[in-house]
Design an enzyme around this catalytic site. Structure first.
Site, PDB file in Angstrom:
ATOM      1  N   ARG A 246      20.741 -25.814  89.271  1.00 52.72           N
ATOM      2  CA  ARG A 246      20.159 -25.569  90.612  1.00 52.72           C
ATOM      3  C   ARG A 246      19.383 -23.586  90.273  1.00 52.72           C
ATOM      4  O   ARG A 246      20.052 -23.444  89.247  1.00 52.72           O
ATOM      5  CB  ARG A 246      21.382 -24.831  90.946  1.00 52.72           C
ATOM      6  CG  ARG A 246      21.967 -25.725  92.134  1.00 52.72           C
ATOM      7  CD  ARG A 246      23.027 -25.359  92.982  1.00 52.72           C
ATOM      8  NE  ARG A 246      23.934 -25.002  92.660  1.00 52.72           N
ATOM      9  CZ  ARG A 246      24.428 -23.721  93.747  1.00 52.72           C
ATOM     10  NH1 ARG A 246      24.188 -23.156  94.532  1.00 52.72           N
ATOM     11  NH2 ARG A 246      25.255 -22.777  93.163  1.00 52.72           N
ATOM     12  N   THR A 247      18.320 -23.410  90.893  1.00 51.26           N
ATOM     13  CA  THR A 247      17.565 -22.258  90.699  1.00 51.26           C
ATOM     14  C   THR A 247      18.406 -20.941  91.473  1.00 51.26           C
ATOM     15  O   THR A 247      18.463 -21.227  92.302  1.00 51.26           O
ATOM     16  CB  THR A 247      16.405 -22.331  91.446  1.00 51.26           C
ATOM     17  OG1 THR A 247      15.786 -23.290  91.164  1.00 51.26           O
ATOM     18  CG2 THR A 247      16.040 -20.672  90.993  1.00 51.26           C
ATOM     19  N   LEU A 248      19.084 -20.262  90.229  1.00 51.62           N
ATOM     20  CA  LEU A 248      19.787 -19.164  90.573  1.00 51.62           C
ATOM     21  C   LEU A 248      19.187 -18.205  90.756  1.00 51.62           C
ATOM     22  O   LEU A 248      19.660 -17.097  91.969  1.00 51.62           O
ATOM     23  CB  LEU A 248      21.384 -19.194  90.206  1.00 51.62           C
ATOM     24  CG  LEU A 248      22.277 -20.208  89.716  1.00 51.62           C
ATOM     25  CD1 LEU A 248      22.833 -20.498  88.607  1.00 51.62           C
ATOM     26  CD2 LEU A 248      22.865 -20.918  91.430  1.00 51.62           C
TER      27      LEU A 248
ATOM     28  N   ASN B 257      19.050 -25.631  96.808  1.00 52.08           N
ATOM     29  CA  ASN B 257      18.677 -25.181  94.610  1.00 52.08           C
ATOM     30  C   ASN B 257      16.956 -25.580  95.867  1.00 52.08           C
ATOM     31  O   ASN B 257      15.889 -25.909  95.799  1.00 52.08           O
ATOM     32  CB  ASN B 257      18.668 -26.948  94.431  1.00 52.08           C
ATOM     33  CG  ASN B 257      17.960 -27.137  93.612  1.00 52.08           C
ATOM     34  OD1 ASN B 257      17.537 -25.611  92.568  1.00 52.08           O
ATOM     35  ND2 ASN B 257      17.502 -27.870  92.494  1.00 52.08           N
TER      36      ASN B 257
END
Lengths: 245, 274
Positions: A22-24, A126
């Site tokens: 996931r893009t954090l 995400n």
């Protein structure tokens, strides 16, 4: 005797994998994009910088691209996500061309597609970490819209992303009019980009202006703006207040 | 061998004694009262004859507008004024305090106050409180050495600038200044530019609103233009305001005093004495 309960190995690995997908946070980011409708179509401006946190890592990133025959996409935020979006749009335009039916996707359709993509990614926690500006002209109708990374989407006569929201919007709200000529439109955009250059730390003095009309898209060569630093108060700022700065 | 403690003069700066108690209360679930903030747009600029200060007039308490027409341009000295953003109590208290210190100093020296005096007094005070006094100020004035404009941040740092903006609307106002400021503005051009910057804050920032206050300071003269512009007037549907229905009838215009029911007795004349 002490013993530990064994942790389900499978679960842990799966969770770790899921998390790392996931893009954090964004890593390489582009700063603001400013766009306006003018007499013949859309004008969009953005600088060519890609920052890696507080370093200015890349100075030659084109953040505005033509999409099909009728649209122009500008993006701020994570650069890798922008490249992913361009791949999705490539596929979309390719499939549309394969129909070979004389019809082509216009800016409204592309904007809708992008809104759905962004919103669905956000629902899965995400997101594509971008704020996109979509402008275009089809059959004489001008269109300018914006989608954010959480899926907020709307259409307007002038849009700005990132810092441009705070610095460029007030100027555009005051000075935009219907039927701006090309020169006036460029002057207005340059005014906004100059303020952003002075006051946004991630802006660089190398920008492009893209023009979208019924005939097609032209993205200008990169150029820089003239800045003014010759205020007399800057030459000796503490003449009245020794010890401050 | 006296039991009483030696009288120690109070140490300056913030007293952190209550912090442990406050932490405990927050843990127990007590919500601290929110501050009355002046989410604000304040600006100042130097023009050819002096300084022009501008401010909006909205004071917010969280999402609510607490005061629609407050005064954010504070008097420091006859030739020095100060705009304040941040916690309203802090800006009021700090400008009042320094204003009285300046007056005492004027009595002692017999001279007009200088802007750097106000600047140094303010920055010393704010620094000693390590940013806990949440006052962000735009200080401007004209003294014997000329016109001066400074910004002061809550932690005590200062800037000396030809044009300055502070508050939540500072970016909106700064975009107007960066696009349109030039040196050697006349009085009318300066006032117009300041009003434009404040309006930009009023209309583009949610923490600022209502009216525009302007203060023009020149050598030997000052003009405080309260509510110079009112771009958000209260409007009514009917031009007469509220009109009562014609059915209300006047029955009687004679006034009859009611019977006295209460007797007031004086108790030996000691009632109000100590």
């Amino acid at each position: 005797m002490t013993f530990t309960i064994p942790i389900e190995n499978g679960n842990e690995v799966k969770n770790a994998e899921a998390d790392s997908q996931r893009t954090l946070y964004p890593y390489v980011t582009g700063t603001s994009v400013v766009a306006i409708k003018y007499k013949d179509g859309i004008l969009m401006a953005s600088d060519m910088g890609g920052s890696y946190g507080s370093t200015l890592r890349y100075k030659n990133i084109e953040r505005m691209k033509a999409i099909g025959k009728h649209s122009l996409l500008g993006a701020s935020g994570e650069i890798s996500d922008l490249q992913e979006i361009l791949r999705y749009l490539d596929e979309l335009i390719l499939n549309d061309n394969m129909w070979d039916d004389g019809n082509s996707l216009g800016p409204k359709e592309v904007h809708n597609y992008l809104t759905r993509v962004m919103y669905n990614r956000r629902n899965k926690f995400n997101p594509l970490w971008n704020t996109l500006v979509l402008g275009g002209v089809k059959n004489g109708e001008k269109y300018l819209g914006m989608v954010s990374m959480i899926g907020v989407s709307f259409e307007d006569n002038h849009v700005a992303t990132g810092f441009g929201n705070h610095l460029a919007r007030p100027i555009l709200r005051d000075e935009w009019r219907e039927d701006l000529s090309f020169e006036d439109g460029v002057k207005l955009l340059e005014k906004c980009m100059r303020v952003l250059l002075y006051r946004d730390r991630s802006a660089i003095n190398k920008l492009q202006i893209a023009k979208m009309t019924e005939e097609g898209v032209t993205v200008s060569e990169p150029y820089s703006l003239k800045t003014f630093w010759e205020f007399s108060a800057f030459t000796n700022p503490t003449v009245g207040a020794e010890g401050s700065w | 061998m006296s039991q009483s403690a030696v009288d120690v003069p109070p140490k300056g700066g913030f007293s952190f004694d209550m912090c442990k108690r406050n932490d405990m209360l927050i843990q127990k679930g007590l919500k601290a009262p929110s501050f009355l903030k002046t989410g604000t747009t304040i600006v100042g600029l130097i023009f050819q004859d002096g300084v022009i200060l501008g401010a909006d007039t909205r004071a917010t308490e969280g999402p609510i507008v607490a005061d629609k027409n407050c005064e954010k341009i504070h008097y420091m000295a006859p030739n020095i004024y100060c705009c304040g953003a941040g916690t309203a109590a802090d800006t009021e208290a700090v400008t009042d305090m320094v204003s009285s210190q300046l007056r005492l100093h004027r009595y002692q020296t017999g001279r007009d106050s200088r802007v750097i005096t106000a600047l140094t007094l303010l920055k010393k005070h704010l620094f000693s409180y390590q940013g806990h006094v949440s006052a962000a100020l735009v200080l401007g004035g004209v003294d014997i050495t000329g016109p001066h404009l400074h910004t002061i941040y809550p932690h005590g740092s200062t800037d000396t600038l030809p044009f300055a903006t502070m508050g939540s609307g500072s970016l909106a106002a700064m975009s107007v200044f960066e696009a349109k400021y030039k040196e050697g503005l006349t009085r009318d051009e300066g006032i117009k530019l300041v009003a434009e910057a404040i309006c930009s804050g009023i209309f583009n920032d949610l923490g600022s609103g209502s009216n525009v206050d302007i203060c023009v300071i020149t050598k030997g003269n000052k003009e405080y233009l309260r509510n110079y512009m009112e771009p958000n007037p209260r409007t009514y549907v009917s031009s007469k305001g509220y009109s009562f229905t014609k059915k209300t009838e006047v029955l009687l215009t004679k006034i009859t005093p009611l019977m006295e029911r209460v007797e007031i007795t004086e108790v030996g004349g000691e009632a109000m004495e100590e």
